[in-house]
Design a protein around this motif. Structure first.
Motif, PDB file in Angstrom:
ATOM      1  N   TYR A   1       0.832  -1.205   0.000  1.00 19.53           N
ATOM      2  CA  TYR A   1       0.000   0.000   0.000  1.00 19.53           C
ATOM      3  C   TYR A   1       0.868   1.255   0.000  1.00 19.53           C
TER       4      TYR A   1
ATOM      5  N   GLN B   1       2.254   1.734  -3.469  1.00 18.21           N
ATOM      6  CA  GLN B   1       1.267   2.275  -4.405  1.00 18.21           C
ATOM      7  C   GLN B   1       0.992   3.749  -4.149  1.00 18.21           C
ATOM      8  N   PHE B   2       0.974   4.133  -2.873  1.00 21.55           N
ATOM      9  CA  PHE B   2       0.738   5.540  -2.546  1.00 21.55           C
ATOM     10  C   PHE B   2       1.899   6.400  -3.038  1.00 21.55           C
TER      11      PHE B   2
ATOM     12  N   LYS C   1       3.883   5.759  -5.485  1.00 25.52           N
ATOM     13  CA  LYS C   1       3.800   5.800  -6.952  1.00 25.52           C
ATOM     14  C   LYS C   1       2.727   6.784  -7.410  1.00 25.52           C
ATOM     15  N   SER C   2       1.572   6.762  -6.749  1.00 28.57           N
ATOM     16  CA  SER C   2       0.461   7.628  -7.162  1.00 28.57           C
ATOM     17  C   SER C   2       0.779   9.107  -6.998  1.00 28.57           C
ATOM     18  N   GLN C   3       1.663   9.430  -6.047  1.00 34.64           N
ATOM     19  CA  GLN C   3       2.000  10.819  -5.782  1.00 34.64           C
ATOM     20  C   GLN C   3       3.172  11.310  -6.638  1.00 34.64           C
TER      21      GLN C   3
END
Length: 252
Positions: free
Chosen positions: A163, A166-167, A169-171
């Motif tokens: 998690y 992924q966070f 990466k998303s930012q």
């Protein structure tokens, strides 16, 4: 609806940092969490608007390596406690005298370092999503994030670090810069919390254990109020109850 105004300034070492401002009135400087941003922690979920509606100005810094701020890759740009120095640079840049200071997670940790060591002296302090372990045992927590960066491509679903991966990466966080930033953050001796004498709100999700016990942290602070809001570490920051708790404290 208050407009969010974005401007930029040069920090103590020339690094270009973004600051977002919403509302008018007494300044409340707000600091976001690790791999997040002012947009993600304070603007998107309406907390800044609630603070502005209550008659304050929310002043939200994007830390270096986060949001719209610069992500330098020169190791010289990462001295110990660089984020504390960036917040001091913001306060000096804006000429703030009377102001309140608050943060969530990394932002709370940074705020407590600054106040406990006498670098900043806000009138009131807001500590969100932070407990004793996130201060006195930060290196254990930081090792989790170092692994997220170092093993980024190998971390898949089912991994406890997925998690966070992924966070990050998303930012769109620069991993090289983030890795250097992690190494600037020392543990804080809990004895120094005795120096945090201003009224302080410790607000934490009722399922949030990421940084240890927030209740124990409140007990160590000389003038703290403890409030629980719904959710775990990440979810609590998205809930209106967190912003409402902050406004209640500011108006108290």
């Amino acid at each position: 609806m208050s407009e969010v105004r974005t401007e930029f300034f040069a920090s103590f070492d020339g690094t270009r940092l973004a600051v977002h401002r919403c509302g008018e009135g007494r300044p409340v400087v707000l600091l976001h969490g690790l791999f997040s941003s002012a947009e993600m922690n304070w603007i998107k979920w309406g907390h800044a608007q609630r603070i502005a509606d209550a008659g304050f100005e929310a002043i939200m810094l994007d830390f270096r390596v986060h949001g719209q701020s610069e992500s330098p890759t020169d190791p010289a740009k990462y001295p110990t406690n660089v984020l504390v120095r960036d917040v001091v640079a913001l306060v000096v840049h804006l000429g703030l005298d009377e102001y309140d200071l608050g943060g969530f997670s990394l932002g709370a940790r940074t705020s407590l370092h600054a106040v406990a060591k006498g670098v900043l002296a806000p009138s009131r302090l807001i500590v969100g999503g932070m407990g004793t372990a996130g201060l006195g045992e930060w290196q254990k927590r930081a090792s989790h994030f170092r692994r997220v960066i170092d093993e980024f491509d190998a971390i898949g679903p089912g991994d406890p670090a997925y998690y966070s991966r992924q966070f990050l990466k998303s930012q769109g966080v620069d991993r090289l810069a983030a890795r250097m930033l992690l190494d600037t953050m020392p543990d804080l001796s809990l004895d120094l919390l005795a120096n945090v004498t201003m009224p302080t709100l410790v607000v934490c999700g009722d399922e949030d254990r990421d940084n240890g016990s927030a209740r124990d942290l409140a007990d160590l602070l000389p003038n703290a109020t403890y409030v629980e809001t719904p959710g775990n570490h990440l979810i609590s920051a998205t809930k209106p109850e967190m912003g409402e708790a902050i406004v209640t404290f500011l108006l108290g």
